[in-house]
Design an enzyme around this catalytic site. Structure first.
Site, PDB file in Angstrom:
ATOM      1  N   HIS A 105       4.817  -3.034  15.011  1.00  0.00           N
ATOM      2  CA  HIS A 105       5.207  -2.034  16.008  1.00  0.00           C
ATOM      3  C   HIS A 105       6.437  -1.246  15.568  1.00  0.00           C
ATOM      4  CE1 HIS A 105       2.543  -4.503  18.467  1.00  0.00           C
ATOM      5  NE2 HIS A 105       2.531  -3.525  19.356  1.00  0.00           N
ATOM      6  N   LYS A 149      -2.276   2.172  14.529  1.00  0.00           N
ATOM      7  CA  LYS A 149      -3.472   2.926  14.140  1.00  0.00           C
ATOM      8  C   LYS A 149      -4.331   2.104  13.207  1.00  0.00           C
ATOM      9  CE  LYS A 149      -5.362   7.061  14.070  1.00  0.00           C
ATOM     10  NZ  LYS A 149      -6.637   6.411  14.352  1.00  0.00           N
ATOM     11  N   LYS A 184      -0.382   1.000   4.298  1.00  0.00           N
ATOM     12  CA  LYS A 184      -1.015   2.287   3.969  1.00  0.00           C
ATOM     13  C   LYS A 184      -0.286   3.439   4.662  1.00  0.00           C
ATOM     14  CE  LYS A 184      -5.378   1.485   3.928  1.00  0.00           C
ATOM     15  NZ  LYS A 184      -6.785   1.304   4.304  1.00  0.00           N
ATOM     16  N   ASP A 239       3.470   8.098   4.429  1.00  0.00           N
ATOM     17  CA  ASP A 239       4.342   8.694   5.444  1.00  0.00           C
ATOM     18  C   ASP A 239       3.595   9.158   6.686  1.00  0.00           C
ATOM     19  OD1 ASP A 239       6.721   8.288   4.072  1.00  0.00           O
ATOM     20  OD2 ASP A 239       6.484  10.131   2.907  1.00  0.00           O
ATOM     21  N   LYS A 278      -6.081  -2.985  13.523  1.00  0.00           N
ATOM     22  CA  LYS A 278      -7.495  -2.960  13.139  1.00  0.00           C
ATOM     23  C   LYS A 278      -8.289  -3.688  14.198  1.00  0.00           C
ATOM     24  CE  LYS A 278     -10.123  -1.650   9.610  1.00  0.00           C
ATOM     25  NZ  LYS A 278      -9.878  -0.483   8.742  1.00  0.00           N
TER      26      LYS A 278
END
Ligand code: NAD
Length: 478
Positions: A70, A76, A100, A105, A112
């Site tokens: 977090h 994402k 990743k 950036d 996931k």
């Protein structure tokens, strides 16, 4: 007939593999142990069993959403529908997402999700029920939302599922002006962005191009500089594999000599016509017996084909101790997540094979997902405000140059000046810039730091460093 292959014992748990890769990079860094532990550990995992009514019977499905970090919000990561998906796999993939995003950036934490289901075995209406019910389960626990957690497509899911997820979220948040940003990879007509569908494959192409920007390094691999004519083999002809193969063959003049799927592979030493193969697979449900190509009904052979660039774009753990001695390539371009095990990777490194790591090479999807999320929050298509202005300026400049020079400008040059950037142009330009910057960052670490053995370790170092900086600045609450 499929050949029998000898299996060599090796830890194939993706979570352990990602941990090991993290540890190898962390050992070369000077960050405090406690901070490194904080970065490595997964923050939360939500597991749910939920029912779906299928032809008057109640079936139960199990699903997960892992939130790895977090340090940036929202979190994402993709959502996969796959029969054998496990919690460990989802946690590992969430960690890869954190690294990743940091590497390229993209200001998100990693997450996931997965549901253990075989989409081929359910009717569309039941897939819709399942997707919507899983979305509601995520909603109940605050595991979805534009500022919380934003899923995207992965194996077994695509634009259709993302549209159902959006619609379900929207139903429960009437009037929420930013609802569209609760999921990415949507159809363009539902707030998606042009270029997202092909983004991961496009990123693979840009990443490979970046490797070929350094002719001396290419020569050291025993290859001639330049991508044209290079023999490419792709495992997995789904979203990522198809687009990577298509772009490399059509735009970089690579020869895609082999394509593998779950039921076998097709080969043509002159190069397969990828667009035609895609249409064939869509019609027939298989790539086998593609006219003009040699078909082999053994999914393992494709990886062992001699080539210059091998692109595993299907599943994790495909190049292992059991088959690494039969891999005959100069470059392994990891389009899938975790396709090469650490021990197999070390053997390849010894053989002088270059591995372009997953956390870099398949980051195109999340990069363009970030553009889609930003577009949804801005409520305007990229390029809409400035395109006409750019075109008028171009027109003015062309007229001025023609008048001043006394001769007309050729049609191709005129076209360049007169064309304002559309959304797809901006997306591709943003993606290309991102892939190029990230590669140079990784390459610099790999070249300048003597103890860094490969691009993967370098990529982890760059990523961990960025997350560590963010966490140090935020401090530990309370
Ligand atoms: P997909 O479901 O569209 O395609 C996967 C393909 O692999 C399918 O065509 C499937 O039939 C094939 N396949 C399955 N088992 C196989 C086997 N044993 N041998 C050969 N082929 C096999 O999935 P995708 O979205 O293309 O994802 C592929 C990989 O890329 C996954 O590892 C995924 O995590 C990763 N990835 C995807 C994205 C994305 O945006 N879709 C982004 C980053 C990473």
């Amino acid at each position: 007939m499929a050949k029998k292959r000898r299996k060599i014992k090796e830890d194939l748990n993706l979570n352990n593999i990602v941990s090991q890769q993290f540890d190898e990079a962390a050992a070369l860094m000077r960050e405090p142990q406690g901070l490194l532990e904080k970065i490595k550990k997964c923050d939360n995992v939500f597991q749910v069993t939920f029912p779906v009514k299928i032809r008057n019977k109640i079936k139960h499905f199990i699903g997960w959403r892992a939130e790895h970090s977090h340090h940036r919000k929202p979190l994402k990561g993709g959502l996969r529908f796959r029969p054998l998906v496990t919690q460990d796999e989802v946690m590992a993939l969430a960690a890869l997402m954190t690294y990743k995003c940091a590497l390229v950036d993209v200001p998100f934490g990693g997450s996931k999700g997965g549901v253990a289901v075989n989409p081929r075995e359910l009717e569309v209406r039941h897939m819709e029920q399942l997707t919507r019910r899983f979305t509601v389960e995520l909603l109940r626990k605050n595991f979805i939302g534009p500022g919380e957690n934003v899923p995207a497509p992965d194996m077994g899911t695509g634009e259709r599922e993302m549209a159902w997820i959006f619609d379900t979220y929207d139903t429960f948040h009437a009037g929420g002006i930013d609802n569209m940003a609760c999921v990415t990879g949507k159809p363009v007509s539902q707030g998606g962005i042009r270029g997202r569908r092909e983004a991961t494959g496009r990123g693979v192409q840009f990443g490979i191009r970046q490797v070929f920007q350094h002719p001396n390094e290419i020569k050291r691999l025993g290859l001639d500089p330049g991508l044209a004519g290079k023999r490419v083999v792709v495992q997995g002809f789904g979203n990522v594999g198809y687009h990577a193969a298509l772009f490399l063959s059509e735009q970089d003049d690579c020869r895609v000599i082999g394509v593998g799927e779950w039921d076998g592979a097709v080969f043509d030493p002159k190069g397969l016509n990828i667009a035609k193969l895609f249409r064939y697979k869509k019609r027939r449900g298989t790539i086998l017996d593609f006219p003009g190509a040699r078909s082999v009904p053994d999914p393992g052979t494709v990886l062992e084909t001699e080539c210059d660039i091998l692109i595993p774009a299907a599943l994790e753990n495909q190049i292992t101790l059991s088959n690494v001695d039969r891999i005959r390539t100069k470059i392994v371009a990891e389009a899938a997540n975790g396709p090469v095990t650490p021990q197999a990777g070390k053997k390849l490194l010894k053989e002088g094979v270059l591995i372009v790591p997953d956390i870099y090479l398949n980051a195109g999807g999340v990069t363009v997902s970030y553009f889609e999320w930003s577009k949804n929050l801005a409520h305007i298509r990229y390029g809409r405000m400035g395109r006409r202005l750019e075109e008028s300026r171009g027109e003015f400049l062309v007229n001025y140059l023609e008048e001043a020079g006394g001769r007309s400008i050729s049609a191709p040059v005129r076209e360049v000046f007169l064309k304002g950037a559309k959304e797809a142009d901006l997306v591709n330009s943003g993606l290309e810039g991102t892939m190029s910057m990230a590669y140079e960052e990784i390459r610099t670490v790999c070249r300048r730091r003597r103890r860094v053995p490969d691009l993967r370790t370098a990529a982890y170092i760059v990523a961990i460093q960025k997350v560590a900086t963010a966490l140090r600045e935020l401090g530990i609450f309370p």
